[in-house]
Design a protein around this motif. Structure first.
Motif, PDB file in Angstrom:
ATOM      1  N   GLU A 168      -0.508  -1.969 -24.665  1.00 32.76           N
ATOM      2  CA  GLU A 168      -1.908  -1.690 -25.010  1.00 32.76           C
ATOM      3  C   GLU A 168      -2.687  -1.123 -23.829  1.00 32.76           C
ATOM      4  O   GLU A 168      -3.585  -0.296 -24.010  1.00 32.76           O
ATOM      5  N   GLY A 169      -2.347  -1.579 -22.615  1.00 25.49           N
ATOM      6  CA  GLY A 169      -3.092  -1.144 -21.443  1.00 25.49           C
ATOM      7  C   GLY A 169      -2.542   0.079 -20.754  1.00 25.49           C
ATOM      8  O   GLY A 169      -3.154   0.584 -19.794  1.00 25.49           O
ATOM      9  N   GLY A 170      -1.393   0.568 -21.188  1.00 25.39           N
ATOM     10  CA  GLY A 170      -0.823   1.762 -20.582  1.00 25.39           C
ATOM     11  C   GLY A 170      -0.323   1.555 -19.165  1.00 25.39           C
ATOM     12  O   GLY A 170      -0.262   2.505 -18.372  1.00 25.39           O
ATOM     13  N   PHE A 171       0.065   0.338 -18.828  1.00 23.51           N
ATOM     14  CA  PHE A 171       0.572   0.076 -17.484  1.00 23.51           C
ATOM     15  C   PHE A 171       1.959   0.696 -17.325  1.00 23.51           C
ATOM     16  O   PHE A 171       2.763   0.713 -18.269  1.00 23.51           O
ATOM     17  N   ASP A 172       2.226   1.215 -16.129  1.00 26.19           N
ATOM     18  CA  ASP A 172       3.517   1.868 -15.904  1.00 26.19           C
ATOM     19  C   ASP A 172       4.267   1.319 -14.698  1.00 26.19           C
ATOM     20  O   ASP A 172       5.290   1.879 -14.284  1.00 26.19           O
ATOM     21  N   PHE A 173       3.764   0.216 -14.121  1.00 25.78           N
ATOM     22  CA  PHE A 173       4.457  -0.428 -13.002  1.00 25.78           C
ATOM     23  C   PHE A 173       4.157  -1.923 -13.055  1.00 25.78           C
ATOM     24  O   PHE A 173       3.004  -2.328 -13.249  1.00 25.78           O
ATOM     25  N   LEU A 174       5.190  -2.721 -12.895  1.00 25.00           N
ATOM     26  CA  LEU A 174       5.045  -4.173 -12.887  1.00 25.00           C
ATOM     27  C   LEU A 174       5.230  -4.693 -11.467  1.00 25.00           C
ATOM     28  O   LEU A 174       6.075  -4.203 -10.724  1.00 25.00           O
ATOM     29  N   ALA A 228       0.817  -1.211   0.000  1.00 24.31           N
ATOM     30  CA  ALA A 228       0.000   0.000   0.000  1.00 24.31           C
ATOM     31  C   ALA A 228       0.852   1.262   0.000  1.00 24.31           C
ATOM     32  O   ALA A 228       0.439   2.307  -0.529  1.00 24.31           O
ATOM     33  N   LYS A 229       2.055   1.170   0.580  1.00 22.76           N
ATOM     34  CA  LYS A 229       2.933   2.346   0.581  1.00 22.76           C
ATOM     35  C   LYS A 229       4.153   2.180  -0.322  1.00 22.76           C
ATOM     36  O   LYS A 229       4.841   3.152  -0.630  1.00 22.76           O
ATOM     37  N   LEU A 230       4.423   0.952  -0.768  1.00 27.53           N
ATOM     38  CA  LEU A 230       5.578   0.708  -1.621  1.00 27.53           C
ATOM     39  C   LEU A 230       5.305   1.035  -3.084  1.00 27.53           C
ATOM     40  O   LEU A 230       6.184   1.507  -3.802  1.00 27.53           O
ATOM     41  N   VAL A 231       4.094   0.760  -3.549  1.00 29.15           N
ATOM     42  CA  VAL A 231       3.722   1.011  -4.943  1.00 29.15           C
ATOM     43  C   VAL A 231       3.201   2.440  -5.062  1.00 29.15           C
ATOM     44  O   VAL A 231       2.362   2.866  -4.265  1.00 29.15           O
ATOM     45  N   PRO A 232       3.700   3.202  -6.026  1.00 28.97           N
ATOM     46  CA  PRO A 232       3.229   4.592  -6.179  1.00 28.97           C
ATOM     47  C   PRO A 232       1.701   4.678  -6.261  1.00 28.97           C
ATOM     48  O   PRO A 232       1.048   3.838  -6.888  1.00 28.97           O
ATOM     49  N   ALA A 233       1.162   5.677  -5.627  1.00 28.26           N
ATOM     50  CA  ALA A 233      -0.292   5.788  -5.488  1.00 28.26           C
ATOM     51  C   ALA A 233      -1.008   5.909  -6.824  1.00 28.26           C
ATOM     52  O   ALA A 233      -2.146   5.461  -6.968  1.00 28.26           O
ATOM     53  N   GLU A 234      -0.368   6.518  -7.815  1.00 27.75           N
ATOM     54  CA  GLU A 234      -1.010   6.725  -9.109  1.00 27.75           C
ATOM     55  C   GLU A 234      -0.639   5.653 -10.131  1.00 27.75           C
ATOM     56  O   GLU A 234      -0.989   5.778 -11.318  1.00 27.75           O
ATOM     57  N   ALA A 235       0.058   4.619  -9.701  1.00 26.21           N
ATOM     58  CA  ALA A 235       0.562   3.623 -10.640  1.00 26.21           C
ATOM     59  C   ALA A 235      -0.571   2.814 -11.268  1.00 26.21           C
ATOM     60  O   ALA A 235      -1.579   2.518 -10.623  1.00 26.21           O
ATOM     61  N   GLN A 265      -5.703  -6.620  -2.484  1.00 27.32           N
ATOM     62  CA  GLN A 265      -6.237  -5.814  -1.381  1.00 27.32           C
ATOM     63  C   GLN A 265      -5.267  -4.693  -1.017  1.00 27.32           C
ATOM     64  O   GLN A 265      -5.675  -3.546  -0.781  1.00 27.32           O
ATOM     65  N   ALA A 266      -3.980  -5.019  -0.987  1.00 28.34           N
ATOM     66  CA  ALA A 266      -2.976  -4.018  -0.616  1.00 28.34           C
ATOM     67  C   ALA A 266      -2.865  -2.919  -1.664  1.00 28.34           C
ATOM     68  O   ALA A 266      -2.558  -1.762  -1.336  1.00 28.34           O
ATOM     69  N   LEU A 267      -3.133  -3.239  -2.923  1.00 28.27           N
ATOM     70  CA  LEU A 267      -3.062  -2.229  -3.976  1.00 28.27           C
ATOM     71  C   LEU A 267      -4.218  -1.239  -3.902  1.00 28.27           C
ATOM     72  O   LEU A 267      -4.146  -0.151  -4.481  1.00 28.27           O
ATOM     73  N   GLY A 268      -5.267  -1.610  -3.194  1.00 27.93           N
ATOM     74  CA  GLY A 268      -6.370  -0.694  -2.949  1.00 27.93           C
ATOM     75  C   GLY A 268      -7.041  -0.233  -4.220  1.00 27.93           C
ATOM     76  O   GLY A 268      -7.442  -1.043  -5.059  1.00 27.93           O
ATOM     77  N   THR A 269      -7.144   1.082  -4.395  1.00 28.36           N
ATOM     78  CA  THR A 269      -7.878   1.647  -5.528  1.00 28.36           C
ATOM     79  C   THR A 269      -7.002   1.827  -6.775  1.00 28.36           C
ATOM     80  O   THR A 269      -7.495   2.330  -7.794  1.00 28.36           O
ATOM     81  N   ARG A 270      -5.766   1.434  -6.703  1.00 29.34           N
ATOM     82  CA  ARG A 270      -4.912   1.559  -7.894  1.00 29.34           C
ATOM     83  C   ARG A 270      -5.472   0.693  -9.020  1.00 29.34           C
ATOM     84  O   ARG A 270      -5.931  -0.424  -8.793  1.00 29.34           O
TER      85      ARG A 270
END
Length: 386
Positions: A83-89, A23-30, A52-57
């Motif tokens: 295609e999906g515009g993902f910016d974090f793996l 929840a705090k390791l992955v950027p909030a807007e990722a 669950q930890a990724l929350g609303t991302r």
């Protein structure tokens, strides 16, 4: 001690219930693409914890990354990212999933044929997506290094690459996530970490006592806990934690800083996996004892040190002690349930020519710490492993 640069920016988040820290390791807007292998992450509930930890991302899941991750599968994930515009793996699994994440991270912004990343060993990587990992299978150390290995099955190639841009930003290491692993995977993890350590330790002396003692402590720990892991009626948290941390430390660059390194066993093992789909750790167990015996002259001083400090071998002349150290190594692998002869995997002398051809095709003709493992030497090693 040799000159060295040491750099490792990966944050390790270790212990029980640490997946919540995403929840705090992955950027909030990722926009997150979760990478997984088979169905185990879903069945064990690990994937639910991650989501669950990724929350609303915004996030989606790409599954199907195989052991010895494939080029074609990884390229499917690359297409999905674009295609999906993902910016974090986010890799959730063992070394294969994390290795795939590194390739995908590099391939998404790569201009040209992504196969060239492998052909150039990663030297042509100019940019990479950010990524993190949730480790569920301790073995390869990929969770805290910048290296990866990808298999291209249509041409029978398994090639390594690395780049300073491919360190995970973080890796979550929760030993309880190993509780559902079958014995074979636990054994593979122990042997994989053991051979990673040996490849950096069993070379020749350069007056680096600290690195030697670090490596010896890892080897001793793996020898101690390995059989217990297989025999325990219920998972023991402390032994699982020791395995997880030992496998990470075995290949995060620390014990290899300032010392010569070998890796001939790994390069030969990669070809056996590519040709015959044998588990990576098991190919290492096939090659290493024969390799040590073949190169007992070049490795004489360190083999004697290894025998004394890791196996407690102090009696006999030098040749007897070296033989005993190699025999103890083979016996340890066998006690872990991992056969150390080619014939145990249904392979005979007829399989050797193909391995040598592959080594030559991939430029693996001067391997080892002295660059003296030629195709002729590799052939003798494989013949001794029959």
């Amino acid at each position: 001690m040799l000159n060295f640069d040491f750099y490792n920016p990966t944050q390790i988040v270790f212990g029980k219930d640490r997946i919540a820290d995403l929840a705090k390791l992955v950027p909030a807007e990722a926009r997150v693409l979760i990478l997984v292998g088979g169905a185990s992450a879903e069945k064990t509930g690990t994937l639910a914890e991650v989501r669950q930890a990724l929350g609303t991302r915004q996030h989606e899941t790409f599954s199907g990354i195989e052991p010895n991750p494939g080029f074609d599968t990884s390229m499917q994930a690359v297409q999905k990212v674009r295609e999906g515009g993902f910016d974090f793996l986010l890799a959730v699994g063992g070394g294969s999933v994390i290795d795939a994440a590194k390739f995908i991270a590099a391939a998404v912004p790569f201009e040209g044929d992504a196969w060239d990343i492998l052909l150039q060993g990663g030297r042509n990587i100019k940019a990479a997506l950010p990524f993190g990992a949730v480790l569920t299978l301790p073995a390869t150390g990929s969770e805290m290094n910048n290296g990866s290995v990808i298999t291209r099955r249509d041409v029978g190639a398994k090639l390594p690459f690395r780049s300073r841009l491919l360190f995970p930003q973080f890796s979550v290491l929760d030993p309880t996530k190993t509780y559902t692993l079958p014995p074979q995977q636990l054994a593979n993890g122990v042997v994989d970490a053991f051979v990673h350590t040996v490849e950096q330790y069993l070379t020749y002396p350069v007056n680096a006592p600290l690195q030697d003692r670090f490596a010896e402590s890892l080897l001793q720990t793996l020898v101690d806990i390995g059989p217990r892991l297989l025999a325990a009626p219920e998972p023991d948290y402390d032994d699982r934690a020791s395995l997880m941390w030992a496998a990470t430390l075995a290949l995060n660059g620390l014990i290899g800083a300032g010392v010569p390194q070998d890796w001939a066993t790994h390069m030969m093992g990669h070809e056996l996996t590519a040709l015959h789909n044998i588990d990576h750790a098991r190919t290492l167990a096939i090659v290493l004892p024969a390799m040590l015996n073949e190169r007992r002259v070049q490795k004489r001083a360190k083999l004697l040190q290894y025998g004394e400090r890791v196996w407690g071998i102090r009696s006999g002349n030098d040749e007897e002690r070296i033989t005993a150290a190699i025999d103890q190594t083979r016996d340890f692998f066998e006690r872990m349930g991992i056969p150390t002869r080619l014939d145990a995997y249904g392979l005979g002398a007829e399989a050797i020519d193909a391995v040598i051809r592959q080594l030559e095709a991939h430029g693996m003709t001067q391997l080892g710490e002295h660059r003296d493992v030629t195709p002729a030497v590799s052939r003798r090693v494989l013949e001794a492993a029959l």
